[in-house]
Design a protein around this motif. Structure first.
Motif, PDB file in Angstrom:
ATOM      1  N   LYS A  21       0.828  -1.202   0.000  1.00  0.00           N
ATOM      2  CA  LYS A  21       0.000   0.000   0.000  1.00  0.00           C
ATOM      3  C   LYS A  21       0.869   1.261   0.000  1.00  0.00           C
ATOM      4  O   LYS A  21       0.508   2.277  -0.615  1.00  0.00           O
ATOM      5  CB  LYS A  21      -0.941  -0.012   1.212  1.00  0.00           C
ATOM      6  N   ASN A  22       2.009   1.197   0.663  1.00  0.00           N
ATOM      7  CA  ASN A  22       2.933   2.329   0.659  1.00  0.00           C
ATOM      8  C   ASN A  22       3.453   2.601  -0.752  1.00  0.00           C
ATOM      9  O   ASN A  22       3.519   3.761  -1.203  1.00  0.00           O
ATOM     10  CB  ASN A  22       4.083   2.049   1.621  1.00  0.00           C
TER      11      ASN A  22
ATOM     12  N   THR B 233      -2.979   7.483   4.869  1.00  0.00           N
ATOM     13  CA  THR B 233      -2.379   7.783   3.562  1.00  0.00           C
ATOM     14  C   THR B 233      -1.405   6.713   3.111  1.00  0.00           C
ATOM     15  O   THR B 233      -1.081   6.630   1.929  1.00  0.00           O
ATOM     16  CB  THR B 233      -1.647   9.120   3.604  1.00  0.00           C
TER      17      THR B 233
ATOM     18  N   GLN C 262       4.812  10.817  -5.071  1.00  0.00           N
ATOM     19  CA  GLN C 262       4.667  11.592  -3.841  1.00  0.00           C
ATOM     20  C   GLN C 262       6.047  11.856  -3.222  1.00  0.00           C
ATOM     21  O   GLN C 262       6.796  10.925  -2.941  1.00  0.00           O
ATOM     22  CB  GLN C 262       3.788  10.838  -2.845  1.00  0.00           C
TER      23      GLN C 262
ATOM     24  N   ALA D 231       0.708   4.193  -2.753  1.00  0.00           N
ATOM     25  CA  ALA D 231       0.458   5.569  -2.326  1.00  0.00           C
ATOM     26  C   ALA D 231       1.532   6.523  -2.836  1.00  0.00           C
ATOM     27  O   ALA D 231       1.248   7.697  -3.116  1.00  0.00           O
ATOM     28  CB  ALA D 231       0.383   5.634  -0.799  1.00  0.00           C
ATOM     29  N   ARG D 232       2.748   6.034  -2.981  1.00  0.00           N
ATOM     30  CA  ARG D 232       3.850   6.898  -3.413  1.00  0.00           C
ATOM     31  C   ARG D 232       3.933   7.054  -4.922  1.00  0.00           C
ATOM     32  O   ARG D 232       4.778   7.804  -5.420  1.00  0.00           O
ATOM     33  CB  ARG D 232       5.171   6.355  -2.877  1.00  0.00           C
TER      34      ARG D 232
END
Length: 258
Positions: free
Chosen positions: A19-20, A159, A193, A23-24
């Motif tokens: 998920k990280n 997030t 991100q 998200a990035r």
């Protein structure tokens, strides 16, 4: 940071890492980034300063910081590191990295951090618990590096971006202490991100240095000689060549690549 967990650990470490990455900006997008340059300024109790950080896979770095019209440089070529500082007599003071600085430089994943492609890097990630960090519920991950060293990394539960990072270090007297890094003000740059404010310092100290990233460049052309020992042929041109890719002071986040 709260001492007790504030939420259930409903996800595995592997799921949090996945998920990280999403998200990035996605694993595939980050794999395409081979070089990256940050230009920004430093907010601290000392004199105003500007910095430039050039990074090249797997872990080559060049960090320049300028304050009071004097520049200090730290370079790591992937195997060896050097630091160049101005001295009172006007002659540059060149020193090799200490053993601890060498180990830190070897361990760092300078482009994308330890979670991205962690298995391919030989990094082990385990879920260590859950905390509250600056008002954010966060998963606490323990990062075990190939060298045997470890880190703690907090991932925002909403997030799934990194918000805190801890590592053990030693001061000039050999005393152990914890270096804490906070990642703030994430912004999307070409879909990736980037934390545009990075605050770091000894965990027990009140004064901390804050790096504010003003401009970012993905995949600029960075020759290996830019990360070589200062004083070797072409090193004097390194700052000019990097600066040609990203120029400070243009106002706002930019991307420039070949």
């Amino acid at each position: 940071m709260a001492a007790e967990p504030v939420m259930a650990s409903d996800l595995s470490a592997a799921q949090i890492a996945e998920k990280n990455a999403d998200a990035r900006g996605g694993l595939d997008a980050w794999r395409k980034i081979q070089t990256m340059v940050w230009v920004g300024h430093v907010e601290s109790a000392n004199a105003p300063a500007h910095f430039l950080l050039a990074m090249k896979r797997p872990n080559k770095t060049r960090f320049e910081i300028t304050a009071l019209n004097q520049m200090a440089v730290r370079v790591f070529d992937g195997s060896h590191g050097w630091k160049l500082h101005p001295s009172q007599d006007g002659k540059p003071n060149l020193q090799p990295y200490t053993m601890e600085e060498m180990q830190f430089a070897h361990d760092e994943q300078v482009i994308d951090g330890p979670l991205m492609d962690y298995q391919a890097k030989g990094i082990a990630v385990t879920l260590d618990g859950a905390d509250e960090v600056e008002g954010h519920k966060a998963y606490r991950l323990r990062i075990r590096l190939p060298s045997g060293g470890s880190r703690l990394l907090w991932i925002d539960a909403k997030t799934f971006l990194e918000i805190r990072y801890d590592r053990e270090s030693r001061n000039v007297l050999g005393q152990s202490h914890t270096i804490t890094v906070f990642y703030r003000d994430y912004r999307a740059i070409d879909g990736l991100q980037i934390p545009c404010t990075i605050e770091s310092g000894v965990a027990t100290a009140q004064a901390k240095d804050k790096l504010v990233i003003d401009e970012v460049s993905f995949n600029p052309s960075l020759g290996d000689w830019m990360f070589a020992k200062p004083g070797t042929p072409r090193q004097d041109k390194a700052a000019v060549s990097i600066g040609a890719e990203v120029r400070p002071g243009s106002g706002g986040m930019v991307r420039r690549a070949p």
